[in-house]
Design a protein around this motif. Structure first.
Motif, PDB file in Angstrom:
ATOM      1  N   THR A   1       6.890   0.009 -20.448  1.00  0.00           N
ATOM      2  CA  THR A   1       5.627   0.332 -19.783  1.00  0.00           C
ATOM      3  C   THR A   1       5.745   1.660 -19.053  1.00  0.00           C
ATOM      4  O   THR A   1       5.012   2.596 -19.324  1.00  0.00           O
ATOM      5  CB  THR A   1       5.236  -0.766 -18.780  1.00  0.00           C
ATOM      6  OG1 THR A   1       5.194  -1.999 -19.476  1.00  0.00           O
ATOM      7  CG2 THR A   1       3.891  -0.488 -18.169  1.00  0.00           C
ATOM      8  N   GLY A   2       6.673   1.721 -18.110  1.00  0.00           N
ATOM      9  CA  GLY A   2       6.886   2.980 -17.408  1.00  0.00           C
ATOM     10  C   GLY A   2       6.027   3.162 -16.168  1.00  0.00           C
ATOM     11  O   GLY A   2       6.068   4.210 -15.541  1.00  0.00           O
ATOM     12  N   ALA A   3       5.213   2.153 -15.809  1.00  0.00           N
ATOM     13  CA  ALA A   3       4.542   2.208 -14.517  1.00  0.00           C
ATOM     14  C   ALA A   3       5.607   1.959 -13.455  1.00  0.00           C
ATOM     15  O   ALA A   3       6.566   1.240 -13.706  1.00  0.00           O
ATOM     16  CB  ALA A   3       3.467   1.135 -14.437  1.00  0.00           C
ATOM     17  N   VAL A   4       5.484   2.549 -12.274  1.00  0.00           N
ATOM     18  CA  VAL A   4       6.482   2.290 -11.242  1.00  0.00           C
ATOM     19  C   VAL A   4       5.791   1.891  -9.951  1.00  0.00           C
ATOM     20  O   VAL A   4       4.723   2.394  -9.643  1.00  0.00           O
ATOM     21  CB  VAL A   4       7.370   3.520 -10.978  1.00  0.00           C
ATOM     22  CG1 VAL A   4       8.112   3.917 -12.233  1.00  0.00           C
ATOM     23  CG2 VAL A   4       6.573   4.702 -10.469  1.00  0.00           C
ATOM     24  N   ASN A   5       6.371   0.947  -9.200  1.00  0.00           N
ATOM     25  CA  ASN A   5       5.817   0.632  -7.884  1.00  0.00           C
ATOM     26  C   ASN A   5       6.788   1.020  -6.776  1.00  0.00           C
ATOM     27  O   ASN A   5       6.577   0.717  -5.618  1.00  0.00           O
ATOM     28  CB  ASN A   5       5.387  -0.832  -7.783  1.00  0.00           C
ATOM     29  CG  ASN A   5       6.527  -1.782  -7.555  1.00  0.00           C
ATOM     30  OD1 ASN A   5       7.686  -1.402  -7.632  1.00  0.00           O
ATOM     31  ND2 ASN A   5       6.215  -3.025  -7.276  1.00  0.00           N
ATOM     32  N   ALA A   6       7.871   1.692  -7.158  1.00  0.00           N
ATOM     33  CA  ALA A   6       8.814   2.256  -6.194  1.00  0.00           C
ATOM     34  C   ALA A   6       9.475   3.429  -6.901  1.00  0.00           C
ATOM     35  O   ALA A   6       9.501   3.474  -8.122  1.00  0.00           O
ATOM     36  CB  ALA A   6       9.856   1.221  -5.782  1.00  0.00           C
ATOM     37  N   MET A   7       9.998   4.363  -6.126  1.00  0.00           N
ATOM     38  CA  MET A   7      10.563   5.552  -6.761  1.00  0.00           C
ATOM     39  C   MET A   7      11.962   5.230  -7.311  1.00  0.00           C
ATOM     40  O   MET A   7      12.898   4.972  -6.563  1.00  0.00           O
ATOM     41  CB  MET A   7      10.633   6.702  -5.755  1.00  0.00           C
ATOM     42  CG  MET A   7       9.264   7.192  -5.316  1.00  0.00           C
ATOM     43  SD  MET A   7       8.259   7.816  -6.693  1.00  0.00           S
ATOM     44  CE  MET A   7       6.954   6.584  -6.778  1.00  0.00           C
ATOM     45  N   HIS A   8      12.077   5.271  -8.626  1.00  0.00           N
ATOM     46  CA  HIS A   8      13.320   4.842  -9.277  1.00  0.00           C
ATOM     47  C   HIS A   8      14.522   5.683  -8.854  1.00  0.00           C
ATOM     48  O   HIS A   8      15.645   5.191  -8.807  1.00  0.00           O
ATOM     49  CB  HIS A   8      13.155   4.911 -10.803  1.00  0.00           C
ATOM     50  CG  HIS A   8      12.283   3.812 -11.335  1.00  0.00           C
ATOM     51  ND1 HIS A   8      12.097   3.587 -12.672  1.00  0.00           N
ATOM     52  CD2 HIS A   8      11.554   2.869 -10.705  1.00  0.00           C
ATOM     53  CE1 HIS A   8      11.282   2.555 -12.840  1.00  0.00           C
ATOM     54  NE2 HIS A   8      10.935   2.114 -11.658  1.00  0.00           N
ATOM     55  N   SER A   9      14.261   6.938  -8.551  1.00  0.00           N
ATOM     56  CA  SER A   9      15.357   7.842  -8.211  1.00  0.00           C
ATOM     57  C   SER A   9      16.053   7.426  -6.915  1.00  0.00           C
ATOM     58  O   SER A   9      17.220   7.725  -6.719  1.00  0.00           O
ATOM     59  CB  SER A   9      14.802   9.261  -8.064  1.00  0.00           C
ATOM     60  OG  SER A   9      15.831  10.185  -8.010  1.00  0.00           O
ATOM     61  N   SER A  10      15.331   6.731  -6.040  1.00  0.00           N
ATOM     62  CA  SER A  10      15.896   6.397  -4.734  1.00  0.00           C
ATOM     63  C   SER A  10      16.524   5.012  -4.672  1.00  0.00           C
ATOM     64  O   SER A  10      16.965   4.577  -3.613  1.00  0.00           O
ATOM     65  CB  SER A  10      14.824   6.512  -3.651  1.00  0.00           C
ATOM     66  OG  SER A  10      14.323   7.824  -3.607  1.00  0.00           O
ATOM     67  N   PHE A  11      16.559   4.301  -5.790  1.00  0.00           N
ATOM     68  CA  PHE A  11      17.273   3.027  -5.823  1.00  0.00           C
ATOM     69  C   PHE A  11      18.777   3.300  -5.708  1.00  0.00           C
ATOM     70  O   PHE A  11      19.238   4.425  -5.856  1.00  0.00           O
ATOM     71  CB  PHE A  11      16.997   2.293  -7.142  1.00  0.00           C
ATOM     72  CG  PHE A  11      15.696   1.530  -7.166  1.00  0.00           C
ATOM     73  CD1 PHE A  11      14.507   2.176  -7.443  1.00  0.00           C
ATOM     74  CD2 PHE A  11      15.657   0.162  -6.936  1.00  0.00           C
ATOM     75  CE1 PHE A  11      13.310   1.480  -7.488  1.00  0.00           C
ATOM     76  CE2 PHE A  11      14.460  -0.539  -6.980  1.00  0.00           C
ATOM     77  CZ  PHE A  11      13.292   0.123  -7.251  1.00  0.00           C
ATOM     78  N   MET A  12      19.563   2.258  -5.477  1.00  0.00           N
ATOM     79  CA  MET A  12      21.016   2.408  -5.469  1.00  0.00           C
ATOM     80  C   MET A  12      21.459   2.856  -6.871  1.00  0.00           C
ATOM     81  O   MET A  12      20.810   2.516  -7.864  1.00  0.00           O
ATOM     82  CB  MET A  12      21.696   1.085  -5.102  1.00  0.00           C
ATOM     83  CG  MET A  12      21.299   0.530  -3.740  1.00  0.00           C
ATOM     84  SD  MET A  12      21.487   1.684  -2.384  1.00  0.00           S
ATOM     85  CE  MET A  12      23.211   1.454  -2.005  1.00  0.00           C
ATOM     86  N   PRO A  13      22.557   3.611  -6.968  1.00  0.00           N
ATOM     87  CA  PRO A  13      22.933   4.189  -8.266  1.00  0.00           C
ATOM     88  C   PRO A  13      23.038   3.169  -9.397  1.00  0.00           C
ATOM     89  O   PRO A  13      22.544   3.426 -10.500  1.00  0.00           O
ATOM     90  CB  PRO A  13      24.300   4.818  -7.984  1.00  0.00           C
ATOM     91  CG  PRO A  13      24.321   5.071  -6.537  1.00  0.00           C
ATOM     92  CD  PRO A  13      23.463   4.037  -5.903  1.00  0.00           C
ATOM     93  N   LEU A  14      23.660   2.025  -9.154  1.00  0.00           N
ATOM     94  CA  LEU A  14      23.836   1.080 -10.254  1.00  0.00           C
ATOM     95  C   LEU A  14      22.520   0.430 -10.672  1.00  0.00           C
ATOM     96  O   LEU A  14      22.343   0.073 -11.841  1.00  0.00           O
ATOM     97  CB  LEU A  14      24.873   0.011  -9.888  1.00  0.00           C
ATOM     98  CG  LEU A  14      26.316   0.527  -9.814  1.00  0.00           C
ATOM     99  CD1 LEU A  14      27.269  -0.601  -9.442  1.00  0.00           C
ATOM    100  CD2 LEU A  14      26.763   1.156 -11.121  1.00  0.00           C
ATOM    101  N   SER A  15      21.572   0.284  -9.736  1.00  0.00           N
ATOM    102  CA  SER A  15      20.250  -0.201 -10.132  1.00  0.00           C
ATOM    103  C   SER A  15      19.616   0.783 -11.104  1.00  0.00           C
ATOM    104  O   SER A  15      19.014   0.400 -12.106  1.00  0.00           O
ATOM    105  CB  SER A  15      19.327  -0.358  -8.925  1.00  0.00           C
ATOM    106  OG  SER A  15      19.914  -1.163  -7.951  1.00  0.00           O
ATOM    107  N   GLY A  16      19.774   2.081 -10.785  1.00  0.00           N
ATOM    108  CA  GLY A  16      19.279   3.120 -11.692  1.00  0.00           C
ATOM    109  C   GLY A  16      19.952   3.005 -13.051  1.00  0.00           C
ATOM    110  O   GLY A  16      19.325   3.227 -14.087  1.00  0.00           O
ATOM    111  N   GLY A  17      21.233   2.647 -13.047  1.00  0.00           N
ATOM    112  CA  GLY A  17      21.964   2.461 -14.300  1.00  0.00           C
ATOM    113  C   GLY A  17      21.365   1.353 -15.149  1.00  0.00           C
ATOM    114  O   GLY A  17      21.231   1.479 -16.369  1.00  0.00           O
ATOM    115  N   ILE A  18      20.978   0.253 -14.493  1.00  0.00           N
ATOM    116  CA  ILE A  18      20.358  -0.858 -15.228  1.00  0.00           C
ATOM    117  C   ILE A  18      19.047  -0.406 -15.858  1.00  0.00           C
ATOM    118  O   ILE A  18      18.729  -0.737 -17.006  1.00  0.00           O
ATOM    119  CB  ILE A  18      20.087  -2.056 -14.284  1.00  0.00           C
ATOM    120  CG1 ILE A  18      21.394  -2.596 -13.709  1.00  0.00           C
ATOM    121  CG2 ILE A  18      19.301  -3.142 -14.997  1.00  0.00           C
ATOM    122  CD1 ILE A  18      22.119  -3.552 -14.586  1.00  0.00           C
TER     123      ILE A  18
END
Lengths: 571, 193
Positions: free
Chosen positions: A353-370
């Motif tokens: 989908t690619g809609a976001v409800n939070a800024m993905h860049s600011s998640f913890m690094p490993l969450s970004g990895g998932i």
């Protein structure tokens, strides 16, 4: 895990699974052309359209004709959308007097919405008129979702038919996907969203004087109509710049829940459609189980990673005698908090989908990895409208092929013999995504000034670039949004990657559909490989891992950043 | 080929009018009839009908006698466009900013006891987040009590009354709408001019 989060999760899973059978029944009816209660009401519009366009709905097409129709449909769509974006300043419904888009940005945006990616290098409230949003983007949101769905349906027909040269009529399938599935669901969701607070009007900015006597200009627009199809069609292109984190796009936890539900509803139901149309619903459930297992494991991992405090920040706080409490809220909205932010991020990357409800860049690094990993799988965990199922079926074909070779029998899936032609096409379609991601990321790194496009230094900057090509190649459209991709170079390479990532999967899939439809089904015997049991599901997950997990690339980005985080000292 | 193109353009036109014109027009009609306030942006008005802002869009509060919302990149007097900050967790710019904000809050809110909730030292996804957590509201109580000359207990009670609970006790997080609670504050404990 808090009790409330557990209940949110269980409520989601239960309701999603509950929709699969009825929705599967409904979509099967729609595409097989059978009679049911809603058909007479909508059929009038349908037949009128066929009459106007002189389409003969009973004439089916060969797979090559089907592809030709698909391509020309996209080509016309491109011309129309590109023209609207380049001419919006002269067209009506432009209350804020926005200018025309530049040629490269218009190209990128048009390809992006055509391919169901919806990567956005523009800011909705700054750069687009209401007309562009409505007649330009909303329309392509419907069309790109419909094109994904019909390719999936054509592939299912390939599996279920024997000794036939045709796989359906493209125009009929597209019209039905829109009229019977996407439009009714969008109307329902749009009305729900307005009730929750999503605006739907045509005014320009509204000026107010705040309690502290300051001026504030608040943008408005026909948001709800676009928001609904953005979610249902797994498009993800927001009306506003920050997408579903904007309170006007996603005002309440309930609107958030509905969006998460609707993102997955078609993808999940299509597994059941597959089961019904090949005459064995267990096959559909096996595929859904494989998807859901990975999806929920990823959600669990992200939930864990995101609860960990930032060790550098803690150290810095201690030095300044500050005590901070709560989870990492940078880039997250208070009304969503931990669970709804990570679950939405997980779903939006898994469903393409690619809609976001939070800024993905600011998640913890490993969450970004998932999130990166979810996309690298090709958007097949539940997946995009249609693209999820056909992407997954490619892996099912591979798995059945490998399993067949392991036991030394002619590989087959539900009586369909899998031969050289199908396997060649499958391998082409499954390798094109990793090839695009890795080659474009690697080549772009040769640009000497690449760090200027990155909002963050070091490993996180690399993640931004990797995320860009992963998101565009797999038709996702979410972003590590600090990355500045609105330059001619990234607008054009992004458009190329989006187009190739979409068409070089769709075309082989239709070729497989055509070749399977032409084959005679062999009878299922006790010697046939069972493809609905636990063993097959495990094998399927294994094959997906081997083909899609681009671990070396992840090691340079999110994993490296994680080790920086736990070992670094404060500045 | 020409026939195929003609077919495409005609069916494209039909579907475009349906999904790009009829559908949004229909949704607008429904919205404007049944949910007039929401469809027009959820604005709140004074008794004289003057708009004081949208309940969904954060406005900036800097004066001592109001509850303050989350930090935002959007300056006052600007168009309320949404922007994300998108800084990563290892970025020193982000880390320093969080510590600076926390120090500033401790100076501004003398008498408040730590810990400081994370949501009032970080920016939200949209930078327009209209809510803060109840903990963040309680953190600000001593400052507001001083400047409005009311007791802290009354304010704590007010926070409790204005906490928006989870939807159906399950969905989302408990939260305070900053504009809403400040409107109530002005009504109950007006500032004497």
């Amino acid at each position: 895990m808090s009790i409330a989060d557990l209940f949110q999760f269980l409520m989601y899973v239960t309701l999603l699974i509950a929709t699969i059978k009825p929705m599967g029944w409904y979509i099967t009816r729609v595409f097989s052309g059978e009679e049911f209660w809603l058909r007479p009401k909508i059929a009038k519009i349908e037949t009128t359209f066929y009459k106007i366009a002189r389409i003969r709905p009973d004439v089916e097409q060969h797979w090559i004709t089907y592809i030709a129709c698909l391509l020309i449909f996209h080509a016309v769509g491109f011309v129309v959308l590109y023209a609207i974006l380049r001419l919006q300043a002269y067209l009506p419904f432009n209350p804020n007097h926005v200018a025309n888009l530049s040629p490269d940005l218009a190209l990128n945006t048009a390809i992006s919405f055509l391919t169901n990616t919806n990567w956005q290098n523009y800011s909705g409230e700054i750069s687009l008129s209401h007309l562009s949003q409505m007649v330009g983007l909303t329309v392509q949101n419907f069309f790109s979702a419909a094109s994904g769905m019909v390719v999936a349906i054509a592939l299912i027909r390939g599996f279920s038919r024997q000794e036939k040269q045709t796989i359906g009529n493209f125009w009929v399938d597209v019209t039905r996907a829109i009229l019977y599935v996407l439009l009714p669901l969008s109307i329902i969701l749009a009305i729900f969203l307005i009730w929750q607070g999503v605006p739907q009007n045509f005014s320009g900015d509204i000026a107010v004087t705040t309690l502290e006597q300051k001026n504030q200009m608040i943008p408005q627009g026909p948001v709800a109509a676009q928001e609904a199809i953005k979610i249902i069609g797994t498009n993800g292109g927001g009306f506003f710049n920050t997408n579903s984190s904007h309170p006007y796009e996603n005002p309440t936890p309930l609107s958030n829940f509905l969006q998460m539900m609707m993102m997955a509803i078609i993808g999940a139901a299509l597994t059941n459609v597959f089961g019904r149309m090949i005459g064995d619903q267990r096959q559909g459930w096996a595929i859904f189980t494989a998807m859901a297992c990975l999806l929920f494991i990823h959600a669990g991992l992200m939930y864990y990673f995101e609860q960990q405090p930032n060790p550098i920040l803690q150290q810095m706080a201690a030095e300044n005698n500050i005590i901070l409490t709560g989870i990492n809220m940078e880039g997250k909205e208070v009304r969503f908090g931990l669970f709804n932010s990570i679950f939405y991020a997980n779903l939006t990357t898994a469903t393409a989908t690619g809609a976001v409800n939070a800024m993905h860049s600011s998640f913890m690094p490993l969450s970004g990895g998932i999130m990166l990993w979810n996309m690298m799988l090709g958007g097949i965990l539940i997946g995009g409208a249609g693209s999820g199922l056909y992407g997954m079926l490619l892996f099912v074909i591979l798995t059945a092929f490998i399993a067949g070779l392991m036991v030394g029998r002619t590989p087959e899936y539900k009586g369909n013999k899998l031969q050289i032609r199908e396997i060649k096409m499958t391998v082409l379609a499954t390798l094109v995504i990793p090839f695009l991601i890795l080659s474009f990321t690697a080549l772009t790194l040769y640009r000497p000034d690449i760090t200027q496009n990155m909002a963050n230094p070091s490993a996180h900057g690399f993640s931004e670039l990797l995320y860009f090509y992963t998101s565009t190649a797999t038709g996702n459209g979410s972003a590590f949004a600090g990355f500045n991709a609105n330059t001619p170079f990234f607008n054009i390479t992004g458009a190329v990657v989006m187009l190739l990532g979409r068409l070089l999967v769709m075309i082989p899939v239709l070729a497989i559909a055509g070749s399977l439809a032409a084959k005679r089904l062999s009878p299922i015997t006790v010697g046939s490989l069972p493809t609905h049991n636990f063993t097959f599901i495990i094998l399927l997950i294994g094959v997906i891992f081997v083909f899609s997990l681009l671990l070396p690339a992840l090691a340079l980005g999110p994993i490296a950043e994680h080790f920086l985080l736990i070992s670094a000292t404060p500045p | 080929m020409v026939r195929l193109l003609r077919t495409t353009i005609l069916i494209f036109g039909c579907l475009l009018i349906l999904t790009g014109v009829v559908y949004p027009a229909f949704i607008t009609l429904i919205g404007q009839i049944f949910f007039q306030n929401q469809a027009n942006g959820s604005f709140v008005f004074t008794h004289h009908g003057v708009s004081q802002g949208s309940i969904l869009i954060a406005q900036s509060f800097e004066q001592d006698h109001y509850f303050h919302g989350r930090p935002s990149l959007i300056n006052t007097d600007n168009r309320a466009i949404s922007i994300g900050r998108n800084l990563g967790q290892t970025n020193h710019v982000l880390l320093r900013d969080v510590i600076e904000k926390a120090k500033y809050l401790l100076v501004k809110n003398q008498g408040s006891s730590q810990p400081i909730p994370m949501d009032i030292v970080t920016v939200s996804g949209s930078n327009l987040d209209p809510h803060i957590t109840p903990e963040s509201a309680r953190f600000q109580v001593p400052r507001i009590a001083r400047s409005r000359q009311v007791s802290e207990d009354e304010l704590l009670k007010l926070i409790e009354d204005n906490t928006i609970p989870r939807t159906f006790f399950i969905l989302g997080e408990p939260r305070i709408n900053v504009l809403q609670i400040n409107l109530v504050l002005d009504q109950l404990y007006p500032i004497k001019p």
